[in-house]
Design a protein around this motif. Structure first.
Motif, PDB file in Angstrom:
ATOM      1  N   PRO A  41       6.383  28.439   1.682  1.00 49.72           N
ATOM      2  CA  PRO A  41       7.113  27.156   1.750  1.00 49.72           C
ATOM      3  C   PRO A  41       7.578  26.854   3.168  1.00 49.72           C
ATOM      4  O   PRO A  41       8.256  27.658   3.783  1.00 49.72           O
ATOM      5  N   ASP A  42       7.076  25.694   3.647  1.00 48.35           N
ATOM      6  CA  ASP A  42       7.484  25.256   4.979  1.00 48.35           C
ATOM      7  C   ASP A  42       6.952  23.845   5.173  1.00 48.35           C
ATOM      8  O   ASP A  42       5.894  23.490   4.643  1.00 48.35           O
ATOM      9  N   ASN A  43       7.672  23.035   5.949  1.00 46.97           N
ATOM     10  CA  ASN A  43       7.174  21.687   6.211  1.00 46.97           C
ATOM     11  C   ASN A  43       5.932  21.706   7.110  1.00 46.97           C
ATOM     12  O   ASN A  43       5.101  20.807   7.080  1.00 46.97           O
ATOM     13  N   PHE A  44       5.869  22.688   7.949  1.00 47.55           N
ATOM     14  CA  PHE A  44       4.686  22.794   8.801  1.00 47.55           C
ATOM     15  C   PHE A  44       4.255  24.245   8.807  1.00 47.55           C
ATOM     16  O   PHE A  44       4.770  25.048   9.571  1.00 47.55           O
ATOM     17  N   MET A  94      -4.529  19.854  17.162  1.00 42.38           N
ATOM     18  CA  MET A  94      -4.527  18.414  16.988  1.00 42.38           C
ATOM     19  C   MET A  94      -3.439  17.939  16.005  1.00 42.38           C
ATOM     20  O   MET A  94      -2.787  16.912  16.251  1.00 42.38           O
ATOM     21  N   PRO A  95      -3.184  18.625  14.860  1.00 42.11           N
ATOM     22  CA  PRO A  95      -2.077  18.180  13.982  1.00 42.11           C
ATOM     23  C   PRO A  95      -0.713  18.201  14.684  1.00 42.11           C
ATOM     24  O   PRO A  95       0.123  17.320  14.465  1.00 42.11           O
ATOM     25  N   ILE A 127       1.821  14.980  15.423  1.00 38.10           N
ATOM     26  CA  ILE A 127       3.251  14.868  15.056  1.00 38.10           C
ATOM     27  C   ILE A 127       4.098  14.563  16.279  1.00 38.10           C
ATOM     28  O   ILE A 127       5.005  13.714  16.241  1.00 38.10           O
ATOM     29  N   ILE A 128       3.779  15.250  17.408  1.00 42.23           N
ATOM     30  CA  ILE A 128       4.602  15.065  18.598  1.00 42.23           C
ATOM     31  C   ILE A 128       4.493  13.631  19.113  1.00 42.23           C
ATOM     32  O   ILE A 128       5.472  12.993  19.507  1.00 42.23           O
ATOM     33  N   LEU A 129       3.236  13.100  19.068  1.00 36.88           N
ATOM     34  CA  LEU A 129       3.020  11.770  19.623  1.00 36.88           C
ATOM     35  C   LEU A 129       3.346  10.657  18.624  1.00 36.88           C
ATOM     36  O   LEU A 129       4.041   9.695  18.964  1.00 36.88           O
TER      37      LEU A 129
END
Length: 890
Positions: A813-816, A869-870, A874-876
């Motif tokens: 379990p983790d968001n990322f 790339m993922p 998210i950062i951009l």
């Protein structure tokens, strides 16, 4: 009457003494000469008395009379018809030579030499009958000493007649010297021990013609020959000589004079239908004239004839305007020509008034001047008819001999002023003395043999003539003369040595050409000479049947050009073939090559298959389309990696970057950059250091990349495990130092494997010559297959272990959850490298390097895209998710 009975008739006077005996068994002295009814034949010739008389047979006429089918009187031989001027010249060469010898104080001194020359008609019965008449004394009624036989016969003109004469006179040991019988079979001393000739054997003539065809490039030749020993044996020698030289006989036709009209039409049909443009001809000139006329009537004028000596110098054919188009350009082998000093003056001084009984000179006058010489008184050296002596033994019916031909129209009497001084005819033409000179030499050979026989130190002794080597003039033994003739060796009046080698004389020929003149006639031009085995020919002086100096082509198949080879056609002569291009890597640089030669290993055939050229080195070059494409992709991958690296450095304080172990992420980006750049080492000319570096760098860099992923996966698992009660110390034992140590440890194993591999059996440049092609594959040989397998196997082991751990951590379990990204990247990585192995093994040359580069780039892009790339997304584009609250929420 059958031919053999006709030939036997003249021999009956020789056999009769053995049949007529008295009661005591003694032979009666009388001979019934009347059994030979053809007495008139002995009178149609030339004769001169002498202490020693030599005989001669010359075909003054060449056609037999029409047969008498009335059966009203006994069969016998009649005088022949169709008078020929050239043979009369031959006869006078004999007369001239005898006169010279009688005037020579050093040759047969004190001996008067005479001659008897009869007409052989160029036919077997007449020739045999004449020879038997000569050696038996004959039925010449004008001579009181008509029973005196000749010890030697000069003749005949034909090989077949000469064979008959040699076999018939052989048991009597009577020498026969032929001036034109050239059949090679007559050289057999066991079968013909009494035969000699002053013309070379046909063996040399046929060999010369075979050499001419080979020299002039004629490989498809037709042949026409007379149907006797002369023609058939000459063609047989020709075939034996051309065997294995690439020359073939397209056809072989024979002509028989008994069926000349039918045979000429058949031969003309064959010549016209054949693709052979060169025709070899062994015929008598009269037969060849009939064939040429038939071909001219059919307008077959594009054939090149190779002439035998029997017709190559025939003035009758050269002067015939009807043969101009078809006979132009004839190339022939001719009897050598030589001058006879004073002979022309002798011929031009002849006149019927001085030889009133010479029926042959009378026929010459009728032919040349169209008038009949009148009767004149004078001493005759010819044979005049006289009444037969009565026979005391046998009485035969007195019947007049039949006429030899139908009555000719009466000619006007000559004025007596006619002379041969200004006449230009075959009889007076002494510019080309060939057969005439052979007759001349035959007389001198006979004279020297007689001189040797009659020259004896015991000449005044009572026993002179009793030894084996000496004989008196009035009783010459033919057997002794034969022995001396075998030893003849003298110098001719021209200063040339003359001797017999068995039956033969050394082979000397002229090569002649029939050339057109501006007056529309043909002339004889000498273009070369054959002396033994030496053949000298001036090809630029030849005028061919086309009227040009270009050698005509006569081939069944055109010569195969360079780059091809000859392929035989099944069931056809060797001259008929197909031309097949040489295979790749094989060449033929000559025309008509029978096989193609394989190029050396470092060379390959050019596009025309005519020469071997150095093979072109093939490797994955930066100039190739494939090399440029892969280089571009690799550089783009490296640039993209650097861009991501800088992007992460710029956002290194954001929760997302810090939460994903930024240190390992930066190390992973660095290793991915090296992976992209590592692929460039596989492009370019392989060298020793390039081969060593490329595989070692590939193995170490990929292990570094996989080590980073493996440690990141372990960190994810350890982080979630430490959240459980009682596991708080787990991350303490696997902190940043342990992570860096683990990466170093995993990478060190690969470094050790590569070091051992390179030290034991390192990769080296290798020229692959096994592949069939115009190129040499320059590639890096892996050296030790075990070492290369260990490098790939260790990479695969780390990849499988990383995939397994990432797969186990994918549902934490983790968001990322980075484990999911690592799982996808490892799936791509494993798929690429699993498919790499068979593709690498099956790809030749530079394509194997391209496959390995593709695998490196594909797996590197897979890792870059799936893992980074993922995060960049998210950062951009989703900065709201790049917060600590969002990262910590579940």
């Amino acid at each position: 009457m059958s031919p053999w009975l006709t030939w036997l008739t003249p021999a009956i006077p020789l056999l009769l003494p053995w049949l007529v005996r008295d009661g005591s068994g003694m032979v009666q002295a009388t001979v019934c000469s009347r059994w030979d009814r053809s007495v008139g034949l002995d009178d149609r010739g030339l004769s001169q008395e002498g202490e020693v008389v030599i005989g001669g047979l010359i075909p003054f006429h060449n056609l037999p009379p029409a047969p008498d089918l009335s059966f009203s009187q006994p069969p016998d031989l009649q005088s022949c018809v169709n008078f020929q001027e050239e043979p009369l010249q031959w006869a006078h060469a004999l007369v001239f030579a005898v006169d010279e010898i009688n005037r020579n104080p050093f040759l047969l001194p004190g001996i008067q030499l005479g001659y008897r020359i009869l007409d052989s008609c160029n036919q077997h019965p007449w020739s045999l009958r004449g020879a038997l008449s000569l050696v038996s004394g004959g039925n010449i009624r004008s001579r009181p000493s008509s029973d005196c036989p000749v010890p030697l016969v000069i003749g005949d003109a034909s090989s077949t007649q000469s064979i008959i004469l040699a076999r018939t006179l052989g048991p009597l040991s009577v020498p026969v010297i032929s001036y034109q019988a050239s059949c090679g079979c007559l050289s057999d001393r066991l079968e013909f021990p009494n035969f000699f000739r002053t013309i070379p054997s046909d063996v040399y003539q046929a060999l010369t013609m075979a050499r001419l065809t080979w020299l002039l490039g004629w490989t498809w030749v037709g042949a026409v020959a007379v149907d006797n020993d002369y023609g058939r044996l000459a063609i047989q020698v020709f075939e034996e000589e051309i065997r294995g030289t690439g020359v073939c006989l397209a056809f072989f036709e024979t002509l028989n004079r008994a069926n000349l009209v039918r045979d000429v039409k058949r031969a003309a049909d064959t010549v016209q239908a054949s693709t052979a443009r060169v025709i070899l001809v062994f015929l008598w000139y009269t037969d060849m004239g009939a064939l040429l006329l038939e071909l001219g009537r059919r307008n077959v004028t594009d054939r090149q004839f190779l002439a035998s000596e029997a017709w190559s110098t025939s003035g009758q054919l050269l002067r015939n305007p009807a043969l101009f188009n078809v006979a132009q350009g004839v190339v022939g082998v001719a009897i050598r020509s030589a001058p006879i000093p004073g002979f022309e003056a002798h011929l031009r001084s002849l006149h019927p008034s001085r030889r009133p009984g010479d029926v042959l000179l009378k026929e010459l006058w009728e032919t040349e001047f169209g008038c009949s010489p009148g009767a004149a008184h004078g001493h005759s050296t010819s044979l005049l008819p006289s009444p037969l002596p009565p026979s005391t033994s046998v009485s035969l019916p007195q019947t007049p001999p039949p006429t030899s031909s139908s009555p000719r129209p009466r000619l006007a009497s000559c004025s007596g002023a006619e002379t041969l001084v200004e006449v230009q005819s075959p009889f007076t033409d002494t510019s080309q003395l060939r057969i005439t000179y052979n007759v001349y030499l035959a007389v001198y050979a006979a004279a020297h043999a007689l001189h040797s026989l009659l020259s004896c130190s015991q000449r005044d002794s009572p026993t002179w003539g009793s030894s084996f080597t000496c004989s008196p003039p009035h009783n010459i033994s033919p057997a002794e003369l034969l022995q001396h003739l075998n030893q003849v060796n003298f110098t001719t009046p021209l200063g040339e040595p003359f001797y017999f080698r068995g039956a033969d004389v050394p082979a000397v020929y002229d090569l002649v050409n029939w050339q057109a003149t501006p007056q529309g006639l043909l002339k004889l031009v000498t273009i070369g000479r054959v002396d033994g085995s030496n053949l000298l020919i001036n090809q630029s002086a030849i005028q061919w049947n086309t009227g040009s100096n270009t050698v005509p082509v006569s081939v069944c198949s055109d010569s195969c050009p360079p780059g091809t080879r000859v392929a035989r056609r099944k069931g056809e002569p060797v001259c008929c073939f197909d031309c097949i291009s040489c295979a790749e890597g094989e060449v033929s640089n000559t025309t008509g090559s029978m096989q193609c030669d394989r190029c050396p290993l470092e060379f390959w055939s050019n596009s025309h298959r005519t020469a071997c050229v150095p093979r072109q080195l093939e490797f994955l070059s930066f100039n190739d389309v494939m090399g440029v494409t892969l280089t571009t992709v690799a550089v783009c991958g490296a640039v993209a990696t650097v861009a991501v690296f800088m992007f992460f450095v710029y956002h290194r304080h954001t929760p997302l970057v810090r939460a994903n172990n930024s240190e390992l992420s930066f190390l992973l980006l660095l290793s991915l950059k090296l992976c992209f750049l590592c692929s460039l080492v596989f492009i370019g000319r392989p060298s020793v250091w390039a081969c060593r570096i490329r595989q070692a760098a590939f193995g170490v860099i990929f292990v570094l990349c996989l080590s980073c992923l493996l440690v990141k996966t372990i960190v994810v698992l350890a982080a979630f495990r430490s959240a459980r009660p009682g596991a708080g110390q787990l991350m303490r034992w696997f902190g940043p130092g342990q992570q860096r140590g683990s990466v170093f440890l995993f990478t060190s194993v690969q470094v050790i494997i590569c070091a051992v591999w390179l030290s034991v059996s390192s990769p080296l440049p290798y020229r692959d010559l096994g592949l069939k092609g115009s190129k040499v594959i320059l590639e890096c040989e892996v050296g030790s297959v075990v070492g290369f397998s260990l490098v790939l196997g260790y990479i695969g082991l780390l990849a499988c272990l990383c995939l397994l751990l990432a797969f186990l951590a994918r549902k934490l379990p983790d968001n990322f959850n980075e484990a999911k990204l690592i799982t996808f990247s490892m799936l791509i990585f494993c798929a690429v490298w699993i498919s790499f192995v068979p593709a690498y093994i099956s790809s030749p040359g530079k394509y194997a390097d391209a496959v390995e580069i593709f695998a490196i780039l594909a797996s590197s892009f897979g890792l870059l895209l799936c893992i980074f790339m993922p995060k960049c997304y998210i950062i951009l584009l989703r900065p709201e998710r790049n917060t600590k609250k969002h990262m910590m929420s579940k």
